[in-house]
Design a protein around this motif. Sequence first.
Motif, PDB file in Angstrom:
ATOM      1  N   ALA A   7     -84.864 -19.868  53.880  1.00 28.05           N
ATOM      2  CA  ALA A   7     -84.502 -20.073  52.472  1.00 28.05           C
ATOM      3  C   ALA A   7     -83.155 -19.416  52.162  1.00 28.05           C
ATOM      4  N   ALA A   8     -82.926 -18.244  52.707  1.00 20.63           N
ATOM      5  CA  ALA A   8     -81.642 -17.564  52.499  1.00 20.63           C
ATOM      6  C   ALA A   8     -80.515 -18.339  53.177  1.00 20.63           C
ATOM      7  N   ALA A   9     -80.774 -18.900  54.356  1.00 22.23           N
ATOM      8  CA  ALA A   9     -79.770 -19.713  55.051  1.00 22.23           C
ATOM      9  C   ALA A   9     -79.417 -20.942  54.225  1.00 22.23           C
ATOM     10  N   ILE A  10     -80.418 -21.564  53.637  1.00 20.43           N
ATOM     11  CA  ILE A  10     -80.188 -22.740  52.791  1.00 20.43           C
ATOM     12  C   ILE A  10     -79.370 -22.354  51.566  1.00 20.43           C
ATOM     13  N   ALA A  11     -79.719 -21.244  50.936  1.00 19.05           N
ATOM     14  CA  ALA A  11     -78.978 -20.796  49.752  1.00 19.05           C
ATOM     15  C   ALA A  11     -77.520 -20.514  50.093  1.00 19.05           C
ATOM     16  N   ALA A  12     -77.274 -19.887  51.232  1.00 17.20           N
ATOM     17  CA  ALA A  12     -75.901 -19.597  51.646  1.00 17.20           C
ATOM     18  C   ALA A  12     -75.129 -20.883  51.940  1.00 17.20           C
ATOM     19  N   GLU A  13     -75.782 -21.838  52.567  1.00 15.23           N
ATOM     20  CA  GLU A  13     -75.129 -23.119  52.871  1.00 15.23           C
ATOM     21  C   GLU A  13     -74.811 -23.880  51.592  1.00 15.23           C
ATOM     22  N   VAL A  14     -75.731 -23.882  50.655  1.00 17.95           N
ATOM     23  CA  VAL A  14     -75.511 -24.564  49.373  1.00 17.95           C
ATOM     24  C   VAL A  14     -74.373 -23.880  48.604  1.00 17.95           C
ATOM     25  N   ALA A  15     -74.344 -22.551  48.610  1.00 19.29           N
ATOM     26  CA  ALA A  15     -73.254 -21.830  47.952  1.00 19.29           C
ATOM     27  C   ALA A  15     -71.918 -22.147  48.614  1.00 19.29           C
ATOM     28  N   GLY A  16     -71.893 -22.162  49.934  1.00 20.07           N
ATOM     29  CA  GLY A  16     -70.669 -22.479  50.655  1.00 20.07           C
ATOM     30  C   GLY A  16     -70.180 -23.892  50.398  1.00 20.07           C
ATOM     31  N   THR A  17     -71.094 -24.831  50.376  1.00 24.31           N
ATOM     32  CA  THR A  17     -70.719 -26.227  50.128  1.00 24.31           C
ATOM     33  C   THR A  17     -70.247 -26.418  48.693  1.00 24.31           C
ATOM     34  N   THR A  18     -70.911 -25.776  47.757  1.00 18.54           N
ATOM     35  CA  THR A  18     -70.490 -25.862  46.356  1.00 18.54           C
ATOM     36  C   THR A  18     -69.093 -25.270  46.193  1.00 18.54           C
ATOM     37  N   ALA A  19     -68.849 -24.120  46.818  1.00 19.76           N
ATOM     38  CA  ALA A  19     -67.522 -23.502  46.743  1.00 19.76           C
ATOM     39  C   ALA A  19     -66.465 -24.396  47.381  1.00 19.76           C
ATOM     40  N   MET A  20     -66.847 -25.121  48.432  1.00 19.42           N
ATOM     41  CA  MET A  20     -65.903 -26.014  49.092  1.00 19.42           C
ATOM     42  C   MET A  20     -65.365 -27.067  48.125  1.00 19.42           C
ATOM     43  N   LYS A  21     -66.211 -27.537  47.237  1.00 20.23           N
ATOM     44  CA  LYS A  21     -65.784 -28.519  46.233  1.00 20.23           C
ATOM     45  C   LYS A  21     -64.650 -27.945  45.390  1.00 20.23           C
ATOM     46  N   TYR A  22     -64.744 -26.665  45.076  1.00 16.30           N
ATOM     47  CA  TYR A  22     -63.754 -26.015  44.218  1.00 16.30           C
ATOM     48  C   TYR A  22     -62.544 -25.471  44.984  1.00 16.30           C
ATOM     49  N   SER A  23     -62.574 -25.559  46.310  1.00 17.43           N
ATOM     50  CA  SER A  23     -61.462 -25.033  47.108  1.00 17.43           C
ATOM     51  C   SER A  23     -60.250 -25.968  47.112  1.00 17.43           C
ATOM     52  N   GLU A  24     -60.444 -27.175  46.637  1.00 18.03           N
ATOM     53  CA  GLU A  24     -59.384 -28.190  46.604  1.00 18.03           C
ATOM     54  C   GLU A  24     -58.714 -28.322  47.971  1.00 18.03           C
TER      55      GLU A  24
END
Length: 107
Positions: A7-24
């Motif tokens: 569950a923690a791995a999934i949360a970290a992956e989701v956070a990373g992917t969401t941040a990627m959207k904002y990284s332009e």
Amino acid sequence: MPYILLAAAIAAEVAGTTAMKYSEGFTKLWPSLITLVGYVIAFTLLAQTLKSMSVGTAYAIWAGVGTAAIAAIGMVFMGEAATAAKIGGIALVIAGVVLLNLGGTTH
């Protein structure tokens, strides 16, 4: 314990992917760093999970839940269209993960 790590791995992956959207395209520093850290944490925790869980089960849950979560985040917070096809696709991903888990595993 493996499900908590997963569950923690999934949360970290989701956070990373969401941040990627904002990284332009990795042109913004902080979202890019959050993406990098999120993925390092996600893969580290996934690797720890695989010590006590079969790879098929762990990866199915990790990829399926992560995909469904990112799709939902896109629709709810990023203005992506919430079409019947997308919602149905999320339901099918979740159903697929459930079916894989019902199939039983041995380690």
